[in-house]
Design a protein around this motif. Sequence first.
Motif, PDB file in Angstrom:
ATOM      1  N   ALA A   5     -37.945 -26.935 -19.520  1.00 57.64           N
ATOM      2  CA  ALA A   5     -37.827 -25.642 -20.198  1.00 57.64           C
ATOM      3  C   ALA A   5     -39.152 -25.125 -20.748  1.00 57.64           C
ATOM      4  CB  ALA A   5     -36.819 -25.754 -21.345  1.00 57.64           C
ATOM      5  N   GLY A  14     -41.865 -24.902 -19.058  1.00 58.99           N
ATOM      6  CA  GLY A  14     -42.564 -24.108 -18.060  1.00 58.99           C
ATOM      7  C   GLY A  14     -43.370 -24.862 -17.027  1.00 58.99           C
ATOM      8  N   GLU A  54     -35.429 -21.167 -20.016  1.00 61.73           N
ATOM      9  CA  GLU A  54     -36.702 -21.396 -20.705  1.00 61.73           C
ATOM     10  C   GLU A  54     -36.680 -20.817 -22.109  1.00 61.73           C
ATOM     11  OE1 GLU A  54     -39.607 -19.570 -18.206  1.00 61.73           O
ATOM     12  OE2 GLU A  54     -39.885 -21.374 -16.985  1.00 61.73           O
TER      13      GLU A  54
END
Length: 609
Positions: A115, A117, A417
């Motif tokens: 999450a 990235g 995210e």
Amino acid sequence: MLALLGGSATAGLAGCSALLEGDGNGDGNGNGNSSGNGNGNGGGNDYEVSEHADKAQAAWETVQENAGPDGEEARTQAYVEIEEAVRDDMVMLPLYHSKGEMFWYDRVDVPRVGALGPHQQTHNETQIEGDTELNLVTSSFDELDPIMSTDTASSEVINQMYETLVHYPNGVNEIENKLVESFETSEDGLTWTFTLKEDVTFHGGEDLTADDVVYSFRRLAESEYSERSNFLVDTPLGLGLEHEETEDGGIAPDSIGVEAVDDRTVELSLTTPQPAALDILTYTAFAVVPEGIVGDIEGYDGEVDHNEFATGMANGTGPFQFDEFNPGEEMRVVRFDDYHGSTANLESIHWEINEDPESIFTYIMEGNADIFRDSQVPTPQYDPSLIDAEEDDMGREVGTYGPLENDETVNYLGVPELGTYYFAFNVSNVPRPVRQAIAYVTDHQEFLEDVLKQRGFEAFSFTPPRMWPTGQDGYDQWVDEWQYGVNETDIESAQQVLEEAGFTADDPFELTASTYESGPEYAEMAEIIRQKLADLGVDIQNQSTQFSTLQDRGEDGDLEMYSLGWIWSWPDPAYGHFGFEPKNTDTSRMPNEATGYYLDWQVNLDEEA
């Protein structure tokens, strides 16, 4: 108009009047700042700019004054107050929270990202069948110096070459050691002691020592090029390292609380306990460079000048080393065979730097990019029904997507995210009634369905619901109280607020909405807003530009309405809310002395910033 604005939008409107003064001649020039140019819209009225900057400033100071574990309740309330001030002054309009999507051809074997990235992923574990170079596409960026990196495009590249003491492997929220073998904290939580790994070498052949860490942290604190010194010394946003200040409020040379105890031991001295210390140390700006490589802090002459260090070379400890960088065109790194960790399978990584959506998609369809992302598949070419995926134990959708236009079916990963994408405003250039009118006509659900094809989640706050300070119930109440209309277009309220400010279809406020080329969905959303306001008193001109150009213009105070996004590098409201502190939004002090969003919100403080 934007083209006439300078970088000094701070002096004209100090005090509590909170008004943007028009010059009354209707010529439409300038921004009402100290340059003497009024916006010229509306026939000489004084426009309300905002009235909640003081609330936001006080709330952020409350956050800072209650940084320790005992201050959690005060911080929680302050975070909500900052969101309230942002909403009520409408300095930033949240659009959607991100769903990160990643696609890759079968020839690629790449770990799943988390999450936090894909820009945190290092590709030494990635493999490609039948090839030795990984080909990617990215947005434009201007520099490779870690202390200057504030965007995901540059950090993705920098993370291949430079390393921090600890990291989030593949962007998963589970911290692991990187350059350290071990660490310990004192009982009072104020002293952190790190033991560096042995046999770590820089690309230039130097051995990593504790002095390199001290030098790197000093650069982050003291260099004129640093854009994130607040992550080092502020609390609770940053580490809160001990330090001394100069008379002008800067950080005194060689005063921060970082010490090389011996060649492999580094000790950090904090002013208050910081439970998120390890999370903060994962940030790109904390990457370690060789001692003395640049002479931008006191006591060092430097081996290379800063311009070369920023764009013409790199010297880190990462699995890949610098090969070539042509800003705006391409970037390449090659494998570092003496890497201290798992040596990369790939020989090199090449990034095509491109912001034209159609050109990027053609590049992908021709098979030139091995891995690509959500933003690189234009919405018109995206079809959510082509996803065939199941949820894994981390809440990620894992499966396939396709067939694509080239008849290939690719691997698919969809990740919720911690990110927020938004339209924001330089508040000294755009009156509050105009900003509010834009919020009134914004239908989040319309954007999600018609523009984004459900590639995200509707956003009514900057802080994502999963991080909301008062929990899910508090967030639900927040949405219930969203005064601009939840998932609806409120034309009547927009017209009312504009008429009260003197803006009509015959005498509209002229506004430029600047969006970046690699995010064409923003241009579509801005166009929808333009059409809805066309007969109500706001004349919007849409302008698309390169990402790095938009950043540069934001730092110059040369924006009115603009698109950007924020990805949390660690899950703490302070990381993100620091950018709303009005004094930290002063574009005339950016990028080094002020590090907030491009808002110029400080012009409305009772006392001038």
